[in-house]
Structures are given as C-alpha cells and as structure tokens.
Design a protein around this motif. Structure first.
Motif, PDB file in Angstrom:
ATOM      1  N   TRP A  50      59.454  29.311   3.361  1.00 54.07           N
ATOM      2  CA  TRP A  50      59.001  29.939   2.014  1.00 54.07           C
ATOM      3  C   TRP A  50      57.616  30.402   2.320  1.00 54.07           C
ATOM      4  CZ3 TRP A  50      62.000  32.352  -0.988  1.00 54.07           C
ATOM      5  CH2 TRP A  50      63.439  31.933  -1.260  1.00 54.07           C
ATOM      6  N   ALA A  51      56.945  29.469   2.923  1.00 55.23           N
ATOM      7  CA  ALA A  51      55.243  29.694   2.863  1.00 55.23           C
ATOM      8  C   ALA A  51      55.257  30.523   4.139  1.00 55.23           C
ATOM      9  CB  ALA A  51      54.715  28.338   3.503  1.00 55.23           C
ATOM     10  N   ALA A  52      56.051  30.787   5.217  1.00 56.05           N
ATOM     11  CA  ALA A  52      55.672  31.526   6.412  1.00 56.05           C
ATOM     12  C   ALA A  52      56.268  33.050   5.788  1.00 56.05           C
ATOM     13  CB  ALA A  52      56.835  31.164   7.326  1.00 56.05           C
ATOM     14  N   LEU A  53      57.330  33.268   4.899  1.00 57.97           N
ATOM     15  CA  LEU A  53      57.609  34.449   4.448  1.00 57.97           C
ATOM     16  C   LEU A  53      56.323  34.908   3.447  1.00 57.97           C
ATOM     17  CD1 LEU A  53      61.349  34.211   3.275  1.00 57.97           C
ATOM     18  CD2 LEU A  53      60.124  36.106   4.657  1.00 57.97           C
ATOM     19  N   ALA A  54      55.803  33.920   2.676  1.00 57.03           N
ATOM     20  CA  ALA A  54      54.799  34.296   1.786  1.00 57.03           C
ATOM     21  C   ALA A  54      53.492  35.003   2.673  1.00 57.03           C
ATOM     22  CB  ALA A  54      54.298  33.402   0.919  1.00 57.03           C
ATOM     23  N   LEU A  55      53.230  34.147   3.824  1.00 57.59           N
ATOM     24  CA  LEU A  55      52.196  34.822   4.595  1.00 57.59           C
ATOM     25  C   LEU A  55      52.693  36.144   5.207  1.00 57.59           C
ATOM     26  CD1 LEU A  55      49.649  33.993   6.144  1.00 57.59           C
ATOM     27  CD2 LEU A  55      50.846  33.027   7.919  1.00 57.59           C
ATOM     28  N   LEU A  56      53.678  36.276   5.660  1.00 56.60           N
ATOM     29  CA  LEU A  56      54.392  37.542   6.086  1.00 56.60           C
ATOM     30  C   LEU A  56      54.098  38.881   5.211  1.00 56.60           C
ATOM     31  CD1 LEU A  56      57.372  36.536   8.306  1.00 56.60           C
ATOM     32  CD2 LEU A  56      55.337  37.292   9.091  1.00 56.60           C
ATOM     33  N   ALA A  57      54.528  38.318   3.848  1.00 58.42           N
ATOM     34  CA  ALA A  57      54.390  39.437   2.808  1.00 58.42           C
ATOM     35  C   ALA A  57      52.868  39.832   2.708  1.00 58.42           C
ATOM     36  CB  ALA A  57      55.259  38.990   1.750  1.00 58.42           C
ATOM     37  N   ALA A  58      52.020  38.627   2.598  1.00 53.69           N
ATOM     38  CA  ALA A  58      50.603  38.767   2.223  1.00 53.69           C
ATOM     39  C   ALA A  58      50.015  39.826   3.294  1.00 53.69           C
ATOM     40  CB  ALA A  58      49.941  37.667   2.079  1.00 53.69           C
ATOM     41  N   THR A  59      50.703  39.837   4.356  1.00 54.78           N
ATOM     42  CA  THR A  59      50.076  40.502   5.456  1.00 54.78           C
ATOM     43  C   THR A  59      50.633  42.097   5.737  1.00 54.78           C
ATOM     44  OG1 THR A  59      51.397  39.642   7.183  1.00 54.78           O
ATOM     45  CG2 THR A  59      49.181  38.536   6.802  1.00 54.78           C
ATOM     46  N   ALA A  60      51.660  42.361   4.990  1.00 54.89           N
ATOM     47  CA  ALA A  60      52.394  43.612   4.954  1.00 54.89           C
ATOM     48  C   ALA A  60      52.092  44.543   3.770  1.00 54.89           C
ATOM     49  CB  ALA A  60      53.773  43.379   4.786  1.00 54.89           C
TER      50      ALA A  60
END
Length: 564
Positions: A50-60
C-alpha cells in the motif's frame, strides 16, 4: 518479577508484554507457535505494498485522475489502517492478558478491511457510486467486527497495569466507522453544499485524530519506555485514563460541532484533545533518562518527532477552528495535511516498525539485532529529510520549496521501504526452513505494478470524471451566435457549482472558472475544451460558441503536491 508471556525480566528494567528489551532472550518459537510471526509477515507485506502504491500515485501528478485523493487514501486507508488493525489486536491481547482471537477470523477481518479499501479507491477513481457505497459499507462492517473483538477481549480478561490502553483502540475503531460512513456520503455527493465543509472537516478529524491519533497516543504509554529501555512512569495508568477522557471526549465534541457548523464548539472539543496530547508528550519527556542509550535510537528519535508534529498540528488546527468559520478552517486544515500525514502518521509507522518488526519476525536476540540494524541503516539522513520535507510543504514558501519537499519525502519513503522489503524477505522461520516471504513480496510487487499499469492505461481513455458533473443543455445543434452569456463556476474538492446550466440555442456560453480549493483543479468538458490546472483563487475565462445541444463537464482533480 514473574515472567510475562514467557519473557524473563531484564535486570533493572520494567518488562512489558510481548516487547522484550535488548539483551533478553524470548523462548524459541514463541511467536511461531502462536502464529503471530506468519500473520505479521503477511500483513506487513500488505503495508509495504500500500505504501509503495501511495508513493507511486503521489509522483504521477499529471497522469492519474484524483491523484492527491488517491495518494492520501492509499497511505491512510491502505498502509496505516492495515498496520493499526494488526497491532491494535496484538497489543490488546498483551495488555489485557486476554486469549488470542481465532486466527482465521482475524485473517477474515483483515482481508475484509483491505478488500473494502480497494473497493473504495477503485470506486472513487472510476466514479462508480454503487461500488463506493458497497465498499464503504464493507469497511464499516469489518471495523465494527474489529471493535466487537476488542470489547469482548476485555470481558473476563486478567487485565493489568496497561489495560486502559485498550480503550484507545476501541475508541479509534468507533472513530473509523463513523469517518468511513461520512467519507462514503462525501464521495457519492450525497452531502449538500451547505453541510459539505463541516462534514468534510469531521471526516478528516475522525480519521487523522481518531483512527490514527488515539491508538498512537495510547500505545506510546507502553512503546516509548520500551524503546528507551527504561521503567514506565509510576503515574502511567492514571494518566492513560485521564488522557483518553480528554482526547476521546474532546474529539467527540469537536466532530459534532464541525458537522453542525459550529466552529466554537469544534474549537472547544479540540482544545480538550490538545490538552490530552500535551499531557502525553510531557509524560514522554519525563520518562527520558540522561546517560542511558535507547534500545533503538532510530525508533526513539522518529517517535519523538512524530509526537512533536502531532502536537504542533493540533495546536495550529485549534487556532484555525477558533478564529475562522467552518469553510475557512477547512482550507487551513487542507494545508496542514502534509504535517499530519508525513510528520505524524508516516513517522509513527517508521519508528514503530523499526522497533517492532524485528521483535515479531526474529527467532532470538542475535537475529533481532541483525534485523534492526538493517532497518536503522541511514536513519539519520532519512529522519532529517522527512522532517525538512514537512516544513517545506507546510510553510508558505515559493513553489520550488514544495517541489523540493516532495522529492525529499519520496526519497525518505524509498529509503525506508527498501530495508523493510529486505527484512520481510529474510528467513521468518527458525531452524533454517525456507521462508515464503520472497514469494509474498513478489506477489505484492506484481500486484502494485499491475494496478498502477491499469490506472495509467485507463486514465487516458477520455471521459473519466470526478464525482461532480456539470451539464449545459440547449435546444439544438450548433448555429449562429445570437447572444453571449457569462456564468461563474466554482470548483471545490470534486464538486462543480452550479451543477447545471441551461442556455438558449445559438448562445455563446462563457464560463468564468474559479478554483476555491486548496489543491489545483481543472475543468474538462466531455469531447470539448478544458481549462488548465488552476491555482486557488485565479479565475480563468473559457468560451464555447455557439452552445451545443448538450455538453457534460466534469472536474478532474490533480495534485501538484505530495500526498497531503
């Protein structure tokens, strides 16, 4: 002192349940026999995913719709909620000296939480109100089931000095159930414009100060002295009861005032919460002993920083509610979100997991020290980068400062997720048996990449809109322009006001679009023009001439800041 849960006391230190200080040796296989280790291994693969997904979404930022909302909720509803569900049950068993709940039903509850969270995220992203309602109902049901388990644990349990801490977990579960219900109403647009600001404020506070804040404050009574390797303060039990009354009661008064649009009542309730948080911080400060090295310096400093940011955020929040209207206070709270998410929640997760993961995943003091060394690698620059990022994102600085804060926060997140993945990938079984952790991590990573690919692929499909819609209806097709009409349109969160405009055939429709939200928005017309991303308060005129028979417009939110 008698052994607690099979863990002998270290000389001169107060032994706490299920958290042996450095230098003590737990009975081999203790966590393995109870199934705690395997459950924590699986759960924290989910947390990392989940944390990795949040990081990816924040950079997109320019790729995905509702990016800011998606990043925030991936982190809070996904990573943080999974960790809280697992650890609140874990600590409640230890502090109440209660029987371990049935592992199968615990897995069902945790699975229900994660499936419901995935449904909420997918429903909002794809604008599917039915899915949002069903997923929110599932999340509420799973959290209520978790609350019932916590309540039943206290019946007939032996209790102990730290038994009052379980009350924080019960209050937090109740807060999440109420916050999820409000979030569902907000997401499907069931709240009118007059009550929207108050209910959104209540939703934010129930989630951040209730579901996140209460269990953290309660757990710190036990975790802080354990991390420092010192005795608990003699007033811990009495203070824990008093703080729960202040924070829990204050939060209930505050959210009631917010929902009713009474900012004075909301400020009074929040003042009680702030007083309780200040009492906790003071107790933590007097617990520190000079000249004694903590068991984990990384965990200690990170937890201390998170507590400091919480108190600072609540203090500023209190000033906003006391001096502004509900709508104006909401704008200020939106600006504070990086403080709560990164300064408080993220650092609590980092500090707690730095200490706790080696405890539950290791087979003895040697392996525990090795796992902790992996997690603590580079902790000083990581801590400085994350705290500096919070300051850059919260303070009113030029745009390059916010960009630098985003980069620093992302770097700090990666610097922690990488060693977490390494720890989860190590052997989790004593005796040299093969671990399933690599397979679990591989599955989680594949799921993350797959979900991200689907999001990116669908985000450019056209016609994807937020929960708000705007319709301009005329009587016929394109023709000669006979008159011009100018309409002012406001963008707030995912709502467009007014939500319907009717014009006569041949009218040139001119929209004066103003963003009244803290984050940047654009207005997109289906199969038509669109505004650029608008900052707060800067109106942008757009003209269509002549008006089409029917034009549907949707507000698509795109974040230009990290998950905040």
């Amino acid at each position: 002192m008698n052994e607690v849960e099979g863990v002998p006391r270290a000389e001169g230190r107060k032994q706490l349940p299920l958290l042996p200080p450095a230098g003590t040796d737990a009975r081999p296989g203790r966590f393995t026999r109870s199934g705690v280790r395997s459950r924590h291994l699986r759960a924290h693969v989910l947390v990392a995913g989940w944390a990795a997904l949040a990081l990816l979404a924040a950079t997109a930022q320019g790729t995905l719709p509702v990016t800011r909302w998606l990043a925030v909720h991936l982190f809070l509803l996904g990573a943080a909620t999974t960790a809280i569900v697992v650890w609140s049950e874990h600590f409640a068993v230890a502090m109440l000296h209660a029987r371990q709940p049935d592992r199968r039903w615990s897995a069902v509850r945790l699975g229900g939480v994660n499936l419901s969270v995935a449904g909420v995220l997918a429903g909002v992203w794809a604008d599917l109100p039915a899915l949002i309602v069903a997923a929110c109902a599932g999340l509420v049901a799973a959290v209520v089931a978790h609350l019932v388990v916590l309540v039943r644990m206290g019946r007939g349990a032996l209790g102990g000095r730290l038994a009052p801490v379980a009350g924080y977990y019960r209050a937090a579960a109740a807060a999440l159930a109420a916050g999820a219900a409000l979030g569902g109403l907000l997401a499907v647009g069931a709240v009118g414009p007059h009550g929207h600001a108050g209910l959104r404020l209540a939703h934010i506070h129930l989630t951040l100060l209730g579901w996140m804040g209460l269990p953290v404050l309660g757990t710190l009574f036990m975790l802080w002295p354990t991390v420092l390797g010192v005795r608990m303060h003699e007033n811990t039990t009495r203070t824990a009861r008093r703080v729960l009354a202040l924070t829990g009661g204050g939060l209930a008064v505050a959210v009631t005032g917010m929902a009713a649009g009474r900012h004075e009542a909301a400020a009074a309730g929040l003042a009680g919460y702030a007083a309780g948080a200040a009492v906790v911080v003071r107790l933590l400060a007097v617990t520190v002993r000079r000249g004694r090295s903590p068991v984990s310096a990384s965990a200690a400093w990170t937890l201390a920083a998170s507590a400091g940011w919480l108190v600072a955020g609540v203090a500023v929040d209190l000033v906003l509610l006391a001096t502004r209207s509900t709508t104006a206070a909401l704008d200020g709270v939106d600006v504070l979100l990086p403080l709560f998410l990164l300064g408080f929640v993220a650092q609590v997760l980092i500090g707690a997991l730095t200490y706790l993961l080696p405890v539950v995943l290791s087979g003895g003091p040697g392996e525990r020290a090795g796992l902790r060394a992996v997690l603590e690698r580079g902790w000083v620059p990581r801590l400085i980068a994350l705290d500096l990022a919070v300051a850059l994102l919260v303070l009113p600085l030029p745009e390059p400062a916010a960009t630098a804060g985003t980069v620093l926060a992302a770097g700090a997140a990666v610097a922690f997720l990488v060693p977490v993945a390494a720890v989860l990938g190590r052997r989790a079984r004593p005796g040299g048996g093969p671990s399933r952790a690599p397979a679990l991590i591989g599955t989680a990573v594949a799921s993350v990449v797959t979900v991200l690919a689907v999001l990116v692929a669908n985000s450019g499909a056209g016609g994807t809109t937020g929960s708000a819609s705007h319709e301009a209806a005329g009587a016929g097709g394109a023709g000669t322009v006979t008159t011009t009409r100018t309409v002012s349109v406001s963008l707030v969160t995912m709502r467009v006001t007014p939500n319907r405009i009717e014009v006569a055939r041949g009218t040139a429709l001119r929209l004066r679009v103003t963003n009244r939200d803290a984050q940047r928005h654009d207005l997109r017309i289906e199969d038509g023009p669109a505004t650029p991303l608008l900052s707060r308060g800067s109106p942008t005129p757009s003209t269509w001439a002549p008006s089409p028979p029917t034009a549907r417009a949707g507000a698509r939110s795109r974040a230009t800041a990290p998950p905040a």
